[in-house]
Design an enzyme around this catalytic site. Structure first.
Site, PDB file in Angstrom:
ATOM      1  N   ASP A 196      11.247  -2.349  -3.037  1.00 14.81           N
ATOM      2  CA  ASP A 196      10.337  -1.239  -2.787  1.00 14.81           C
ATOM      3  C   ASP A 196      10.695  -0.815  -1.373  1.00 14.81           C
ATOM      4  OD1 ASP A 196       8.263   0.347  -1.774  1.00 14.81           O
ATOM      5  OD2 ASP A 196       6.912  -0.410  -3.311  1.00 14.81           O
ATOM      6  N   HIS A 197      11.348   0.327  -1.248  1.00 16.94           N
ATOM      7  CA  HIS A 197      11.927   0.626   0.066  1.00 16.94           C
ATOM      8  C   HIS A 197      10.847   0.796   1.145  1.00 16.94           C
ATOM      9  CE1 HIS A 197      11.247   4.868  -0.992  1.00 16.94           C
ATOM     10  NE2 HIS A 197      11.389   5.146   0.301  1.00 16.94           N
ATOM     11  N   HIS A 259       4.837   1.925  -3.867  1.00 16.15           N
ATOM     12  CA  HIS A 259       4.731   2.095  -2.416  1.00 16.15           C
ATOM     13  C   HIS A 259       3.285   1.984  -1.926  1.00 16.15           C
ATOM     14  CE1 HIS A 259       8.709   3.308  -3.159  1.00 16.15           C
ATOM     15  NE2 HIS A 259       8.513   4.598  -3.316  1.00 16.15           N
TER      16      HIS A 259
END
Ligand code: BG6
Length: 512
Positions: A196-197, A259
């Protein structure tokens, strides 16, 4: 294993010798994010002293052609311009191997290539596989890697083999469970790094440091002192070239499931046993996700709002409505905006509303977390023409202009006793004077070190989907009780229905 929160400021801890195999090497993500991240890691001298990259995809390319493509990606997308010396070193270790994810024979060739590269360097390379491909390829690639003898048991002690997986990880709870089971058929959970960036963003990592390295916040971090929490992920872009993916997904799946809930869980966790062990933090995060109250189908109508953008203006330029975007169904009911009122049903948070919202084609790009504290009693100011004191608010600006501000009340200069809110401001740019690295740089580096702290565990993924299941049902197949799909003008802050969610408690969205 390295501790991501305790590295000496200038100490470089390089990962061990690694071969990184990128499946989907000719794809968009590789070009825009992965290759530029690797180049910048090379620039900072953070890569292992022995490091090779093998680009793998169905297209037939030579090493030389691949290097040329890589150079073009770096030139176009890197946060730094190309430095000849860094590039020469970097490019010399880039290779390409044509691989069809469903053809076992191609994996035998890949194995030979990896063995040969290790032998040439007299190194026992760790193998790190990056799946930058559509989810339907995860299973076949993982199985073929295993079949080709390219996956070691974690306890084997020969080399570390790990798998990085990009989102979307599933479409709902059932598909996520299936995907977990498929991937775990070939890799152990501890070898799987789900990206999950947002967890790679500096400001998101700073949530833990802010909470647990400052004695002042933790005693206040609970329902006795916090009035409400707001998390907003706003974008001014539309769906761009990703309409075929987005139209089947919507913003609930695209942003909230991953996110937004990841930021929320970090913000609300109990102090973990230790910050230097991935599972301590992830154990606490999953408890938060599990404790968020599940909606009944009826509650979805009163606790969520969804909407889709119609045509409007962004930065003064006309933009089409969502249904007019290329690749979107003209009668699409996909939401591009969502707002929800959540509550964590545990000892610490009971009764604190957590308002979240995410939307595309809003006036500007901003991701922000605001913690509103309960008001001080204003009786002491009676008779001083002071109507109402503002709430103290801690504002974490995740992006852009990363920073943290604390809103307090102060007396403006002058003979009268008055009160005005002012901000105590910390900006990353001013305080640290170094540009923040891209999220992917940090995440790739950690995965090479075998540190899974900033990656999502299987149970976290499943809890997040579980939480959203009633919402997706009420919005989908049980549509009769669903809140309507509203429309908002592109360039506005979303539908008024989102403001209604806050009314029962007399709250308002923070102005962004
Ligand atoms: C991606 C979503 O995961 O995150 C995109 O699929 C979204 O739709 C993007 O635009 C936002 O990322 P960032 O880092 O620009 O906030």
């Amino acid at each position: 294993m390295e501790n991501p929160f305790s590295e000496g400021e200038n100490r470089v801890i390089r990962p061990p010798a690694t071969a990184l195999v990128i499946f989907g090497a000719t794809g968009d993500l590789t070009k825009r994010k992965l290759i530029p991240a690797l180049y910048n890691l090379a620039h900072d001298d953070y890569l292992p002293s022995c490091f090779v990259v093998i680009g793998a995809a169905r297209t037939k390319l030579t090493d030389e052609q691949f290097r040329n493509d890589v150079l073009a990606s770096v030139k176009e997308h890197s946060r730094r311009p190309v430095d000849e010396k860094v590039w020469a070193r970097f490019a010399a270790n880039m290779y390409y191997q044509p691989v069809d994810g469903s053809v076992a024979d191609d994996f035998a060739k890949l194995r030979n290539r990896l063995t040969q590269l290790g032998q040439e360097r007299s190194e026992n390379l760790n193998y790190l596989y990056y799946l930058s491909v559509a989810p339907e390829h995860f299973g076949p690639i993982a199985a073929n890697l295993k079949h080709a003898g390219l996956v070691e048991e974690p306890s084997s002690g020969t080399r570390r083999t790990s798998l990085i997986i990009e989102k979307p990880f599933g479409h709902d709870l059932e598909s996520a469970r299936t995907l977990n089971a498929i991937v775990r058929g070939s890799f152990a959970e501890e070898q799987i790094f789900r990206i999950d960036h947002y967890l790679g963003k500096e400001t998101v990592q700073n949530i833990l440091v802010l909470r647990f390295s400052n004695g002042v916040f933790e005693p206040l971090w609970n329902h006795n002192h916090i009035d409400n929490i707001q998390i907003s992920v706003c974008e001014n872009i539309g769906v761009g070239s990703r309409a075929s993916y987005f139209d089947n997904s919507g913003i609930l799946r695209d942003i909230v499931q991953n996110h937004l809930l990841q930021m929320l869980s970090l913000l609300c966790i109990e102090p973990p046993l230790s910050l230097s062990d991935a599972n301590s933090i992830r154990d606490e995060k999953v408890k938060v996700l599990r404790a968020i109250k599940r909606f009944s189908l009826e509650e979805v109508a009163t606790s969520t709002a969804r909407a889709q953008y119609s045509s409007g203006f962004i930065d003064g330029q006309p933009v089409p409505g969502y249904r007019g975007e290329k690749g979107v169904r003209p009668d699409s009911e996909t939401e591009t905006y969502v707002a929800m009122r959540l509550e964590i049903d545990n000892w610490r948070w009971v009764g604190v509303p957590i308002y979240v919202r995410a939307g595309k084609r809003l006036p500007r790009r901003i991701t922000e977390i605001t913690i509103y504290f309960k008001k001080a009693p204003s009786s002491i100011f009676r008779g001083r023409q002071i109507q109402d004191l503002e709430q103290n608010a801690l504002v974490i600006q995740v992006q852009p202009d990363e920073g943290i501000a604390f809103r307090i009340n102060a007396k403006p200069p002058g003979p009268r006793l008055r009160v005005r809110p002012v901000d105590l401001d910390f900006e990353y740019g001013d305080s640290f004077a170094v540009p923040s690295a891209e999220a992917y740089e940090r995440l790739i580096l950690d995965s090479m070190k075998g540190d899974a702290t900033l990656f999502i565990r299987d149970d976290e993924i499943e809890e997040a989907w579980d939480l959203l299941t009633p919402v997706m049902r009420a919005w989908g197949e049980d549509g009769t009780i669903a809140p309507p799909l509203y429309h908002y003008e592109a360039g506005s802050w979303g539908p008024s229905a989102a403001a209604q969610l806050l009314r029962p408690r007399g709250h308002r969205w923070r102005r962004l």
